[in-house]
Write an enzyme that holds these catalytic residues in place. Sequence first.
Site, mmCIF file in Angstrom:
data_model
loop_
_atom_site.group_PDB
_atom_site.id
_atom_site.type_symbol
_atom_site.label_atom_id
_atom_site.label_comp_id
_atom_site.label_asym_id
_atom_site.label_seq_id
_atom_site.Cartn_x
_atom_site.Cartn_y
_atom_site.Cartn_z
ATOM 1 N N CYS A 281 -10.006 -122.455 13.342
ATOM 2 C CA CYS A 281 -9.141 -121.716 12.415
ATOM 3 C C CYS A 281 -8.405 -120.592 13.124
ATOM 4 O O CYS A 281 -7.205 -120.657 13.339
ATOM 5 C CB CYS A 281 -9.980 -121.134 11.287
ATOM 6 S SG CYS A 281 -11.100 -122.313 10.616
HETATM 7 N N1 SAJ Z 1 -14.782 -112.928 16.479
HETATM 8 C C1 SAJ Z 1 -14.767 -111.856 17.349
HETATM 9 N N2 SAJ Z 1 -14.819 -110.586 16.845
HETATM 10 C C2 SAJ Z 1 -14.866 -110.366 15.491
HETATM 11 C C3 SAJ Z 1 -14.886 -111.484 14.616
HETATM 12 C C4 SAJ Z 1 -14.841 -112.749 15.126
HETATM 13 O O1 SAJ Z 1 -14.715 -112.020 18.563
HETATM 14 O O2 SAJ Z 1 -14.923 -109.198 15.092
HETATM 15 C C5 SAJ Z 1 -14.699 -114.287 17.011
HETATM 16 C C6 SAJ Z 1 -15.878 -115.154 16.649
HETATM 17 O O3 SAJ Z 1 -16.889 -115.049 17.628
HETATM 18 C C7 SAJ Z 1 -15.256 -116.552 16.625
HETATM 19 C C8 SAJ Z 1 -13.832 -116.303 16.176
HETATM 20 O O4 SAJ Z 1 -13.572 -114.917 16.411
HETATM 21 O O5 SAJ Z 1 -15.245 -117.114 17.917
HETATM 22 C C9 SAJ Z 1 -13.590 -116.638 14.704
HETATM 23 O O6 SAJ Z 1 -14.556 -115.942 13.983
HETATM 24 P P1 SAJ Z 1 -14.581 -115.937 12.362
HETATM 25 O O7 SAJ Z 1 -15.621 -114.947 11.959
HETATM 26 O O8 SAJ Z 1 -13.215 -115.742 11.809
HETATM 27 O O9 SAJ Z 1 -15.176 -117.357 12.027
HETATM 28 P P2 SAJ Z 1 -14.564 -118.752 11.541
HETATM 29 O O10 SAJ Z 1 -13.313 -119.082 12.277
HETATM 30 O O11 SAJ Z 1 -15.666 -119.735 11.510
HETATM 31 O O12 SAJ Z 1 -14.260 -118.569 10.013
HETATM 32 C C10 SAJ Z 1 -13.120 -117.990 9.618
HETATM 33 C C11 SAJ Z 1 -13.513 -117.313 8.333
HETATM 34 N N3 SAJ Z 1 -14.261 -116.111 8.705
HETATM 35 C C12 SAJ Z 1 -14.300 -114.948 8.056
HETATM 36 O O13 SAJ Z 1 -13.517 -114.666 7.181
HETATM 37 C C13 SAJ Z 1 -15.401 -114.010 8.423
HETATM 38 C C14 SAJ Z 1 -12.300 -117.148 7.596
HETATM 39 O O14 SAJ Z 1 -11.389 -116.423 8.374
HETATM 40 C C15 SAJ Z 1 -11.785 -118.516 7.193
HETATM 41 O O15 SAJ Z 1 -12.342 -118.844 5.951
HETATM 42 C C16 SAJ Z 1 -12.163 -119.599 8.175
HETATM 43 O O16 SAJ Z 1 -12.146 -119.005 9.449
HETATM 44 C C17 SAJ Z 1 -11.139 -120.710 8.062
HETATM 45 O O17 SAJ Z 1 -11.579 -121.823 7.842
HETATM 46 O O18 SAJ Z 1 -9.956 -120.421 8.159
#
Ligand code: SAJ
Length: 454
Positions: A281
């Site tokens: 995503c």
């Molecule tokens: N990450 C960081 N620092 C942060 C947050 C995340 O480095 O502060 C990294 C994570 O390790 C990961 C990536 O970013 O590699 C994405 O993290 P994520 O928490 O956005 O996780 P996803 O992609 O599984 O889920 C996200 C959903 N997450 C949240 O809202 C917390 C949301 O954005 C969407 O529902 C989903 O993607 C989607 O399907 O679009």
Amino acid sequence: MAADAAAGRSRQQLLARIQDRSAIIGVIGLGYVGLPLAVEFAKAGFHVIGYDVSERVTALLMRGESHIQDVPASEIAALVREGLFEATTDEARLSETDAISIAVPTPLSKTRDPDMSYVIAAAEAATRQVRRGTLVVLESTTYPGTTREVLLPALTGRGYTVGEDIFVAFSPERVDPGNPVYHTKNTPKVVGGVTPACLELATALYATCIDQMVPVSSPEAAELVKLLENTFRSVNIAMVNEMAIVCDKLGVNVWEVIDAAATKPFGFMKFTPGPGIGGHCIPLDPHYLAWKMRTLNYKTRFIDLASEINSQMPAYVVEKVAHALNAERKAVNGSRILVLGVAYKRDIDDVRESPALDVIRLLEEQGATVSFHDPYITSVREDGHVRKGAALTSETLAKTDAVVIVTDHRSVDYQMVMDHAPLIVDSRNVTADLVRTKARVVTLSAARGSETDS
Ligand code: SAJ
């Protein structure tokens, strides 16, 4: 007048079948979005026909198993047994449905452009099979305009009139894999219909199994809501990743700064630096918007800059490893390095787009002998070959020249790693509160305050 009456009948009939749960619901794509949605529809009392092109997936689901970590096999087994859910690779079964949700992947091509092949295939399948009066909702994250420019023409190509013979909407998926609190049912659902009747039917359908509806004025607004959500995350993660580099150059600990900033009770939202971003995503979705805006001769600079910074983080981690080994008169070349955690984020089993894969590749390009351990992932398939995970034992740790913590799974005993590894490069700050014993620890930025890297 007759057409209006017929249209009204179609809308009323579908509304009634939604209300009395006699509508048959189709879900195209039984992955981390489609399967939880199919389960929620079935638990609401609908008969659900899940269609997927993968024979492996449909067969395991019909055996009452689950390939999605957030969906218990017991739930699948019960719904299959009760005849409320069935999975099939037979596209013709979609002709039995009254409503279809499309939840197929929207990856990027090699040139970082939208790969719409899955959406187009699903739209064509739906077009071949839908009956007059069916509701079709696209859930896949995509560029603004997809519903109206790709899905709608396919469906109206059959001679249907949207809002009368066929009803079309967009409703973004908001699945957060591994989230222990928010699931499909309790995450508010944004819906944008091509016509008011489309919006009314789509919200009526989702309201049967999702707690809160968020109607918006068009499919484009709904498509952009999702892209704003994920661009917001990509940009803010990139900003704290750059802050980690800034803090490192200033000799300040970035997590101390972020933790202190997060005490601001208003106007701040905590993000944490890391080895880069993974998943299907955040690294990809913003590029759908960037691509669309390029066709309108507009450059979305925030998206491009965030992508540039986030994608440089694996190399930054490897630079930290090289610098830490160098301090011990060791070269990366020939060093034995254990990458701890390869999933794209903690406590899940998904390795797609994981920055850990880039860290491993970059270390091996510099001549390191790299192994990995991940409690959720026992092997990784890359470029046709399978790399098996290593056990995490005091012996394997003692034999390493460095352990690189890339994903901070909560189930790992990091104190044991501290007690047996000679060197830890911690990209997630998961060692901050451990008792300092054997390992020298290096993090993405300087150690806290007067602490020195032991
Ligand atoms: N990450 C960081 N620092 C942060 C947050 C995340 O480095 O502060 C990294 C994570 O390790 C990961 C990536 O970013 O590699 C994405 O993290 P994520 O928490 O956005 O996780 P996803 O992609 O599984 O889920 C996200 C959903 N997450 C949240 O809202 C917390 C949301 O954005 C969407 O529902 C989903 O993607 C989607 O399907 O679009």
